[in-house]
Design a protein around this motif. Structure first.
Motif, PDB file in Angstrom:
ATOM      1  N   ASN A  78      -0.281   8.885  -3.639  1.00 34.90           N
ATOM      2  CA  ASN A  78      -0.674   8.260  -2.372  1.00 34.90           C
ATOM      3  C   ASN A  78       0.074   6.978  -2.044  1.00 34.90           C
ATOM      4  OD1 ASN A  78      -2.663  10.203  -1.702  1.00 34.90           O
ATOM      5  ND2 ASN A  78      -4.013   9.284  -3.223  1.00 34.90           N
ATOM      6  N   ILE A  79       1.008   6.571  -2.912  1.00 31.14           N
ATOM      7  CA  ILE A  79       1.687   5.298  -2.631  1.00 31.14           C
ATOM      8  C   ILE A  79       3.166   5.437  -2.303  1.00 31.14           C
ATOM      9  CG2 ILE A  79       0.066   3.934  -4.010  1.00 31.14           C
ATOM     10  CD1 ILE A  79       2.353   3.683  -6.101  1.00 31.14           C
ATOM     11  N   ALA A  80       3.711   6.656  -2.302  1.00 32.32           N
ATOM     12  CA  ALA A  80       5.144   6.807  -2.031  1.00 32.32           C
ATOM     13  C   ALA A  80       5.438   8.099  -1.288  1.00 32.32           C
ATOM     14  CB  ALA A  80       5.928   6.769  -3.331  1.00 32.32           C
ATOM     15  N   SER A  81       6.454   8.038  -0.433  1.00 30.29           N
ATOM     16  CA  SER A  81       6.834   9.239   0.296  1.00 30.29           C
ATOM     17  C   SER A  81       7.732  10.154  -0.528  1.00 30.29           C
ATOM     18  CB  SER A  81       7.501   8.880   1.626  1.00 30.29           C
ATOM     19  OG  SER A  81       8.595   8.026   1.422  1.00 30.29           O
ATOM     20  N   SER A  91       0.818  -1.211   0.000  1.00 29.36           N
ATOM     21  CA  SER A  91       0.000   0.000   0.000  1.00 29.36           C
ATOM     22  C   SER A  91       0.856   1.268   0.000  1.00 29.36           C
ATOM     23  CB  SER A  91      -0.953   0.005   1.189  1.00 29.36           C
ATOM     24  OG  SER A  91      -0.217  -0.041   2.392  1.00 29.36           O
ATOM     25  N   TYR A  92       2.139   1.126   0.383  1.00 30.98           N
ATOM     26  CA  TYR A  92       2.982   2.306   0.465  1.00 30.98           C
ATOM     27  C   TYR A  92       4.445   1.930   0.227  1.00 30.98           C
ATOM     28  CZ  TYR A  92       4.030   7.079   1.786  1.00 30.98           C
ATOM     29  OH  TYR A  92       4.425   8.395   1.759  1.00 30.98           O
ATOM     30  N   TYR A  93       5.177   2.797  -0.456  1.00 32.45           N
ATOM     31  CA  TYR A  93       6.589   2.586  -0.783  1.00 32.45           C
ATOM     32  C   TYR A  93       7.396   3.787  -0.304  1.00 32.45           C
ATOM     33  CZ  TYR A  93       4.742  -1.045  -3.784  1.00 32.45           C
ATOM     34  OH  TYR A  93       4.084  -2.153  -4.244  1.00 32.45           O
TER      35      TYR A  93
END
Length: 182
Positions: A126-129, A104-106
Motif C-alpha cells: 500500500n505504500i508504493a506503485s 504515505s506513498y512512494y
C-alpha cells in the motif's frame, strides 16, 4: 562466463531460469538503472528484513549512496531496531530505533535481501506503485514488478553486478565487502 540466475519482470510476464551469460546480467543492470533513474520516479523507499544483518545493511547503504549520487530522493526503512554496531555505517540517528515511512506513498519500493513478505514492512503493497526485489535467496513470496536474483553469496554482490563497478565509490565498495564477508 555464465551464472545460475533467476530473473522475472511482471511487465514481460515471463520467467527466465537457469544459466545466463554475463551479457544478460549487463542487460538486467541496464534495466535496473533505467528504472531507478527514470525521471518519473521521484520518491524511493529501501527496506530489508527484520533485524537487518551485514548483507541487508551493506546492500541498503550501497543502493542509498548510488541513488543519492544520482540526485534521487531516497529513504531507508528499518521496521525493527538496528544494532548499534552499524552506527559507523548508518550514523547515530539510524541505530537502535525503528523508522517509519515519512510519506504515505512512494513511486518505488526496493526490497533487499528478503525473500519472505512476513519479514519486511507490513504495509508494503500500500505504500508504493512499483516494487523491485533484489535478493540472493532461492525463492520469494513477495509480489513484485521486477525481481533480480543471481544466486550470489550476498545481495550486495548482486547489486554490484546490477550497478556495474564503474558506478561504485570506495564507500560503496566497503559496504559490498561487508555483505560478502558476513
Amino acid at each position: 562466463m555464465t551464472f545460475n540466475a533467476i530473473s522475472y519482470t511482471k511487465d514481460e510476464n515471463r520467467w527466465s531460469k537457469g544459466l545466463i551469460c554475463l551479457n544478460s546480467i549487463s542487460n538486467d543492470g541496464i534495466k535496473f538503472k533505467k528504472i531507478l533513474l527514470d525521471d518519473s520516479i521521484k520518491s524511493i523507499i529501501i527496506m530489508s528484513h527484520n533485524s537487518p544483518d551485514d548483507d541487508a545493511i551493506g546492500s541498503m547503504k550501497t543502493l542509498e549512496d548510488f541513488l543519492i549520487n544520482n540526485k534521487k530522493n531516497v529513504e531507508l526503512l528499518f521496521q525493527t531496531k538496528v544494532d548499534r554496531k552499524y552506527e559507523v555505517i548508518l550514523g547515530k540517528n539510524r541505530v537502535e530505533k525503528i523508522s517509519y515511512p515519512k510519506k504515505s506513498y512512494y513511486d518505488l519500493a526496493i526490497i533487499l535481501d528478503t525473500s519472505d513478505i512476513c519479514m519486511t514492512y507490513y504495509d508494503l503493497y500500500n505504500i508504493a506503485s512499483k516494487i523491485i526485489v533484489v535478493d540472493h535467496h532461492k525463492t520469494t513470496n513477495i509480489k513484485y514488478d521486477y525481481y533480480f536474483n543471481y544466486n550470489d553469496c550476498s545481495t550486495g554482490l548482486t547489486l554490484l553486478k546490477l550497478l556495474g563497478d564503474h558506478n561504485i565509490t570506495s564507500d560503496m565498495a566497503t559496504y559490498i565487502g561487508l555483505t560478502i564477508i558476513s
